[in-house]
Design a protein around this motif. Sequence first.
Motif, PDB file in Angstrom:
ATOM      1  N   GLY A  24      65.425 -50.914  51.593  1.00  0.00           N
ATOM      2  CA  GLY A  24      64.118 -51.548  51.582  1.00  0.00           C
ATOM      3  C   GLY A  24      62.991 -50.735  50.996  1.00  0.00           C
ATOM      4  O   GLY A  24      61.816 -51.075  51.170  1.00  0.00           O
ATOM      5  N   ILE A  25      63.302 -49.660  50.274  1.00  0.00           N
ATOM      6  CA  ILE A  25      62.256 -48.814  49.692  1.00  0.00           C
ATOM      7  C   ILE A  25      62.228 -49.022  48.184  1.00  0.00           C
ATOM      8  O   ILE A  25      63.105 -48.552  47.463  1.00  0.00           O
ATOM      9  N   ARG A  26      61.223 -49.729  47.698  1.00  0.00           N
ATOM     10  CA  ARG A  26      61.048 -49.970  46.264  1.00  0.00           C
ATOM     11  C   ARG A  26      59.756 -49.345  45.739  1.00  0.00           C
ATOM     12  O   ARG A  26      59.664 -48.983  44.582  1.00  0.00           O
ATOM     13  N   THR A  27      58.756 -49.265  46.602  1.00  0.00           N
ATOM     14  CA  THR A  27      57.442 -48.781  46.204  1.00  0.00           C
ATOM     15  C   THR A  27      56.993 -47.642  47.117  1.00  0.00           C
ATOM     16  O   THR A  27      57.617 -47.356  48.141  1.00  0.00           O
ATOM     17  N   LEU A  28      55.873 -47.002  46.749  1.00  0.00           N
ATOM     18  CA  LEU A  28      55.318 -45.955  47.598  1.00  0.00           C
ATOM     19  C   LEU A  28      54.895 -46.523  48.952  1.00  0.00           C
ATOM     20  O   LEU A  28      55.023 -45.857  49.979  1.00  0.00           O
TER      21      LEU A  28
END
Length: 690
Positions: A24-28
């Motif tokens: 679930g980590i795509r962006t800062l």
Amino acid sequence: MKATSIQVLKGVGPKKARTLEAIGIRTLEDLLTHLPREYVRIGSGLSLEEVRRKRPKEPLALELRLLGDMEVDGNGRVPRTRARLGDGTGSCTAVWFHMPFLKQRWRKGQTIRILGRLEEGGGGLVFLAPRILGASEPLEYPGLTPVYPLGKGITQTFLRGLLSQVLEGLEGLARETIPRELLAQEGLMSRSDALRTIHRPDSLEAAEAARQRLAFEEFFFFQLGAQFERGLARQVRNLHPLESRNWVTRFQEGLPFPLTPDQKTVLEEILGDMEGPHAMNRLVQGDVGSGKTVVAACAMLAMMEAGRQAVVMAPTEVLARQHHASLSSLFGPFGLEVGLLAGSMTAKEKKEARTRLSEGKWLAAVGTHALVQDGVEFASLGLVVTDEQHRFGVRQREVLGGKGECPHMLVMSATPIPRTLAWILYGDMDISAIKTMPPGRQEIKSFLVDGSMEERVLAFLEKEVETGRQAYVVCPLVEGDGEEEGEAPEVTDATTRARELQERLAPGIQVGLLHGKMRPKEKQAVMERFKKGEIQVLVSTTVIEVGVDVSNATLMLVENAERFGLAQLHQLRGRVGRGSHQSYCILFSDTRNPLVREKLNMLARTADGFKIAEYDLERRGPGEAFGNRQHGILEFRAGDLWADAPLMRETNRLVRSLLERDPLLEAPAHQELKREMLAYMERNMRQIVL
């Protein structure tokens, strides 16, 4: 920052970005809101004697000496490796599960660095399943060290390194989202302070304060967005009024049993909605086996008698096919064909299904998420029934509703929600409850046992199978090698357990395996064999939690019951007791935590799902927010619906007050807040499940 790709960080290329995306980590922004599940106090400087006196609650990292060779206990179903450790001031025992190979790696006199929780056991201090630290891992850290949820190919060290890069420039990245006057009124820290603190806290109290601030933000924007849209939805006119109740009356007359008083009341509420001036938007809560499906079938018949289409959206293909079979049987006397649209169907079958839906040849249909895909159109969609609605994203339901011209919406939940929270979560919806069970349904006998009872339980399982019955065995994991770094408890996995049971149970007993990583057609094939009795014992993960109905199954065994929430265990128990035979639910747990045992004993004593939900709400405290979540109701990143119920009520009060003054957020002072709300909904609502 919200849209800035994670690849701007040092050490993150395309390959590593795909690995991070899996968790679930795509962006800062995703990285900053990937929150710790617990904190470890590393380099505490405590000796074993000091640990015994001070009893720290946090996990500890200690460097200890092996006082003797490791020993492996091969008895029972799980091999346990034991070691006596000391530091000159005292000694303790360390126990590892499923790791007999450690005996070959470590010898008396060697120094070992371990991370875990020290507990007081019958023979002194005990490390249960500690993690062995590598030689390159530092033992000295200031303050508390966060421990994050991980995925394959991701380590704690890597995640902490990425966060360090972002936290250095946090002031310019973490723009405030809550109006400053509201922060001051509620006594909350700024967003940048909360994010910095939750990743680098000086104390557990500081970490909890930061989590509360972030939970406030989540709850506030969730409720602001939901109530804003709900206010708009209440204005929708009824474009699909009923014309007659003749089919409903005929259907009830043909049933082999009368509807219960609760079923009759709820059905009257539903039909009244569909005859009223506005489109129906109703939630029906009913415990496992209370008869919600029959009520939904009546609503569908009423809509189809008016010449409109009615569809059921199920969260899994197993459940969709089950609904398809049962509705086909129920609607057969009316000459109605029930359509099916599911992900595992061939391209040709899907095309034919889409054609029949768009041309109106199917008045009734059942499907999975395939119903909300592009290219699926309806001729005259009048009613959408969402089964087990908490497993769908809000957007999925909205998309399906958008495929018709303001259809009636009926959502069904077998997960009881206490009234104290239902009015907050579903403030736009009329809420009905089916609490009474159909006559003749026997109460499931439930028991909590530990591993010492395994042989007796398996003998009982064999006896049940000998009489022609079937059993489920539910495990928390698919495979045993999937534990996260730092994970401590002994865990039974489905793959290993299925293999063990096939070897240990009497010849002729066929053991099957079912889990979420299997392809839909593989899962369907296993379920069909189980339904036909070709498989007598089905070992599964919680994929069978929702709606699976095999009336011949009378025994539910749950391994590592402490790993599940009460609502989830209650759902699992509901997979048995669906026929005329006495059914049983046996919870396996070796936990020595008195609070956890009390929770499991409560489930064994109580069959009422609403009482279970109230019990869970009353006893879950803020301290559990960093632990295992209660699955199945509503999940946020920082907030916990049960533990933070007072905070949810407070944000609900603030949102209601705001929208009473400005229902459409048209005031100039609210334009920035409205933009934040819309951005939050676009970013998060598809991830929140109801």
